[in-house]
Design an enzyme around this catalytic site. Structure first.
Site, PDB file in Angstrom:
ATOM      1  N   PRO A 152     -18.701   3.874  -8.620  1.00 36.96           N
ATOM      2  CA  PRO A 152     -18.014   3.063  -7.614  1.00 36.96           C
ATOM      3  C   PRO A 152     -16.849   3.816  -6.990  1.00 36.96           C
ATOM      4  O   PRO A 152     -16.122   4.533  -7.673  1.00 36.96           O
ATOM      5  CB  PRO A 152     -17.531   1.848  -8.419  1.00 36.96           C
ATOM      6  N   CYS A 153     -16.712   3.679  -5.692  1.00 36.56           N
ATOM      7  CA  CYS A 153     -15.624   4.327  -4.954  1.00 36.56           C
ATOM      8  C   CYS A 153     -14.946   3.277  -4.075  1.00 36.56           C
ATOM      9  O   CYS A 153     -15.066   3.297  -2.850  1.00 36.56           O
ATOM     10  CB  CYS A 153     -16.150   5.488  -4.109  1.00 36.56           C
ATOM     11  N   GLN A 154     -14.251   2.326  -4.734  1.00 38.65           N
ATOM     12  CA  GLN A 154     -13.601   1.259  -3.962  1.00 38.65           C
ATOM     13  C   GLN A 154     -12.552   1.796  -3.010  1.00 38.65           C
ATOM     14  O   GLN A 154     -12.176   1.139  -2.046  1.00 38.65           O
ATOM     15  CB  GLN A 154     -12.964   0.232  -4.898  1.00 38.65           C
ATOM     16  N   GLY A 155     -12.092   3.023  -3.270  1.00 45.12           N
ATOM     17  CA  GLY A 155     -11.069   3.610  -2.406  1.00 45.12           C
ATOM     18  C   GLY A 155     -11.549   3.913  -1.010  1.00 45.12           C
ATOM     19  O   GLY A 155     -10.739   4.157  -0.116  1.00 45.12           O
ATOM     20  N   ILE A 156     -12.872   3.902  -0.776  1.00 46.04           N
ATOM     21  CA  ILE A 156     -13.373   4.171   0.563  1.00 46.04           C
ATOM     22  C   ILE A 156     -13.752   2.891   1.292  1.00 46.04           C
ATOM     23  O   ILE A 156     -14.135   2.928   2.463  1.00 46.04           O
ATOM     24  CB  ILE A 156     -14.592   5.112   0.540  1.00 46.04           C
TER      25      ILE A 156
END
Length: 815
Positions: free
Chosen positions: A428-432
């Protein structure tokens, strides 16, 4: 660097691939500088045989039509030759055909690096060379993450350009090395060389092994041949041992399950041995559907630390290869066993370890002390009294620890380096995410929300699997100039993995939704890099992909004359029994027969798809529909939904009290009192009126049975998405969403309803993961393909093939 932004392939015959690269500036040559060809011309018949594209006309140039990687075409000019040569001199330095050289770049830039693959005089007497380019890491998709790659490493390409002979700057000393060479051996082999090459970089964006010696490669029309023939699996190979899988960030397991189904269509057995996810409900779903998988409900970073500690313990107790050590029989840890019969309960303060049950890394007791913990069964106590104890507190239990490690090693409860054949998962890459207002576009890797990508690659580096497959949202290509994509590829290439990037739209493979996902294949240096599968269905690919990466969409710009018609919503769900907003049953009978082939196949039992049934349920062979319950809307939202007319495209704009202007902007009808719900709240909420500046038709939007759904969401609220059932006053149910993702009906989910929606929405569609598994199986069987693979099946027909394949193993190799 402009070279290779678009890969071009000549459509006329027989010219070789031509790049859409800009030509290098012609350098003015001082009068006293020696410059020219110094060999005798290549005999005419030989030259015309080796380079026929240069001898088509007596004009200076000929025009050919080329197809660019984005599907467009353009006219390109190709120099015609009077004669070819094998030696030249530039600035008193002699260059041979196939020498490596630096080619002059614009002022202030590093010189380009290329192999001289042609030396020729044009029909009007100009001296030219054709160069085939080497790429530095920064000039590939790795971009500004090139710090991950050895500065002396370059990548050969199939991109070529014609340049004046005078553009040569100096010789380049490049050593071709085998992949995966140890650093010490590489340094020794380099000796007097400046650079080394051990991989090929091709468009659109793939790193692969050099299949030939680039200094002595046979040429076809001047192009090094890299394609090898597809090969068939022999009957003996069908007995090969299974491929073990670690599914990281596994969710409910759709990706690894589909990969296994796809591989089984070619007779390859891919088994999810380990799975890791932080969500306990997702882990419960995966464990139910894959009872033999070691499912770990923990943070991936803690799992990585545990892997390192496990390796240390196996080394400490010297258990690797210890098959001859006798172990005492161990009592089963059944639910019924509470206190051992005949055992005296010890007095307070006196405890003895009966056995160790499990191991983890982290802080299971919430004591702010992170480390290795064992789950302990105390002598005289039952499972209700099991506790997690730090390894330091068990210093007097060395034999118990050794016994646990030996048993765990033999059962492979945790993988050691080399145990895992294949790692898949979507970190998961919630920062994007566009919903993240604080995302860091300048340094996305410093954002903790994107750290799981680093953890994923750390685990790959530690376990060294043969293959990897990473999945993510396409935003990873849009945000921060695709830095996270560049990092992921850079990490793989730095570990000497081959890599291939692609984007797949789920609807193009047989489900009624358009969601697009990014995928990254990785293959070890001694393996064959898998390809991507070509689309099987017509579908409108919805989603934004920036122009630089549009060529990654599989099938983009290519003609497919035998595509099946797109699957529609009704094809998937029209047979489902009617339920209401308040339905809370987890299981129910179907109540009617399937109406489409899609429905017939998606209903197949666990026995027919997976080869086993639920041993805990006596009636598991009966057709039971799981998870057909919708998210229960609150009373206000339910009233709003009931007011939305039952036709395709209806939405909040059709509610009373709303006017739509000629500019399609909505506003309240001020000539009447604002309609309200029974609670007193507005029937048309303010957020619906203001969403997308009042121009949106999404809030409380109703689907049609002939729709293709834009995407499968993780949040089932209808406030800003078109989620309403075509003819029932509710949102699509959990099972209806599951069908949009290609989940077989027998794949049961666990957790609160909202959690089940999240598991479905976060999953990789079965219609996508099954073809990917088929492509992996092709690679395992030796098929080295340079273009995407045409599939011999479509979804969900492939589900119906599984039972016959298991019953007739001799036919597995007949494809």
């Amino acid at each position: 660097m402009g070279r290779g932004k678009k890969r071009a392939e000549a459509t006329s015959s027989p010219p070789p691939p031509i790049s859409a690269s800009p030509k290098k500036p012609k350098r003015s040559t001082p009068v006293d500088t020696e410059l020219g060809f110094i060999s005798s011309p290549v005999p005419s018949h030989e030259a015309k045989s080796r380079w026929p594209h240069r001898y088509q006309t007596k004009n200076v140039k000929t025009t050919v039509t080329v197809t660019l990687s984005d599907g467009s075409t353009e006219e390109k000019e190709l120099f015609q030759a009077r004669s070819h040569y094998t030696r030249a001199v530039v600035d008193a330095v002699v260059f041979e055909l196939f020498d490596d050289a630096y080619i002059q770049a614009s002022e202030g830039e590093l010189d380009f690096i290329a192999k001289i693959v042609e030396m020729f005089e044009t029909t009007n007497g100009e001296m030219y060379i054709c160069t085939q380019w080497f790429y530095r890491a920064k000039d590939t998709v790795i971009k500004n993450q090139d710090y991950l790659i050895d500065a002396k490493r370059v990548f050969y390409s199939d991109i070529r350009d014609d340049n004046p002979l005078s553009c040569i700057s100096r010789k380049a000393k490049i050593k071709q090395l085998p992949p995966n060479m140890a650093a010490a051996a590489r340094e020794k082999a380099m000796d007097s060389y400046d650079l080394y090459v051990d991989a090929m970089y091709t468009f659109p964006h793939a790193f692969s092994n050099l299949s030939k010696d680039i200094n002595n490669s046979p040429l076809t029309n001047g192009v090094m041949e890299t394609k090898t023939e597809d090969v068939k699996k022999s009957p003996e190979d069908s007995q090969r041992s299974e491929i073990t899988v670690l599914d990281l960030y596994c969710g409910c397991g759709a990706m690894s399950t589909g990969l296994g189904i796809g591989a089984s269509l070619l007779g390859e057995k891919i088994v999810t041995k380990w799975a890791v996810d932080f969500n306990s409900y997702a882990c419960e779903s995966l464990k139910y559907n894959h009872p033999n998988t070691e499912v770990r409900n923990e943070d991936a970073e803690n799992f990585f630390d545990l892997l390192k500690e496990w390796e240390n313990l196996c080394t400490k107790f010297n258990v690797v290869g210890s098959k001859d050590i006798e172990l005492e029989p161990q009592d089963s840890d059944s639910e019924a066993s509470e206190v051992d019969d005949g055992v005296v309960i010890p007095s307070e303060g006196e405890y003895e370890v009966q056995k160790l049950l499990a191991i983890c890394y982290g802080d299971p007791n919430k004591s702010k002390k992170t480390g290795v913990y064992f789950k302990v069964r105390w002598k005289g106590y039952g499972r209700a009294d099991d506790t997690w104890e730090p390894i330091d507190g068990l210093s007097n239990c060395e034999e118990r620890i050794k016994e646990f490690v030996l048993r765990g090693y033999r059962a492979r409860v945790l993988p050691l380096p080399g145990d895992v054949d294949f790692i898949c998962g979507g970190p998961p890459c919630q920062g994007i995410s566009g919903f993240n207002r604080f995302r860091d576009a300048l340094a996305p890797l410093k954002d903790k929300k994107n750290h799981q990508l680093v953890v994923y690659m750390n685990i790959v580096e530690f376990l060294k699997p043969r293959y990897i497959l990473m999945e993510n949202v396409t935003d990873i290509l849009k945000f921060a100039k695709a830095q996270l994509t560049s990092y992921a590829v850079g990490r793989l290439v730095s570990m000497n993995y081959q890599a291939r990037l692609g984007i797949m739209a789920a609807g193009a493979y047989g489900v009624p939704q358009c969601r697009m996902r990014f995928f990254l294949w990785g293959a070890g240096p001694t393996e064959i890099l898998p390809q991507f599968p070509l689309p099987t269905h017509e579908v409108l690919k919805k989603g934004v992909v920036i122009n630089e990466y549009k060529e990654l969409i599989i099938g983009h710009g290519e003609e497919h004359c035998q595509l099946h018609k797109a699957a529609l919503l009704g094809d998937a769900i029209s047979d489902m029994p009617e339920v209401t907003n308040n339905t809370d049953q987890d299981e129910m009978p179907y109540g009617n027969a399937p109406r489409t082939e899609f429905q017939k196949l998606i209903r197949l039992s666990r026995q027919k798809i997976f080869g086993y049934s639920d041993a805990k349920k006596k009636n598991s062979h009966k057709s039971i529909l799981h998870d057909h319950r919708p998210y229960q809307l609150n009373q206000d939202d339910y009233e709003r939904v009931c007011h939305v007319p039952k036709f395709k495209g209806a939405n909040f704009r059709n509610l009373p009290g709303v006017l739509v202007g000629p500019d399609r902007v909505v506003k309240l009808d001020e000539s009447i009192d604002r309609p309200r719900c029974k609670s007193g709240k507005p029937l048309v909420p303010d957020y619906a009126l203001s969403f997308e500046d009042g121009k949106s038709c999404k809030p409380f939007g109703r689907l049609g049975m002939d729709d293709i759904v834009p995407t499968v969401v993780t949040r089932p609220e209808p406030h800003n998405q078109v989620l309403l059932h075509p003819n029932q006053d509710r949102v699509l149910s959990v099972r209806e969403n599951a069908r949009l993702q290609g989940f077989p009906d027998c794949y049961k989910l666990f957790g609160p309803v909202r959690e089940r929606y999240m598991q479905i929405g976060n999953a990789v569609s079965f219609a996508v993961s099954i073809p990917l598994g088929y492509c992996l199986a092709k690679a395992l069987q030796g098929a080295q393909l340079t273009t995407p693979l045409s599939l011999p099946f479509k979804f969900p027909d492939c589900l119906g093939q599984l039972q016959s394949l298991r019953q007739e193993p001799e036919e597995l190799v007949s494809e």
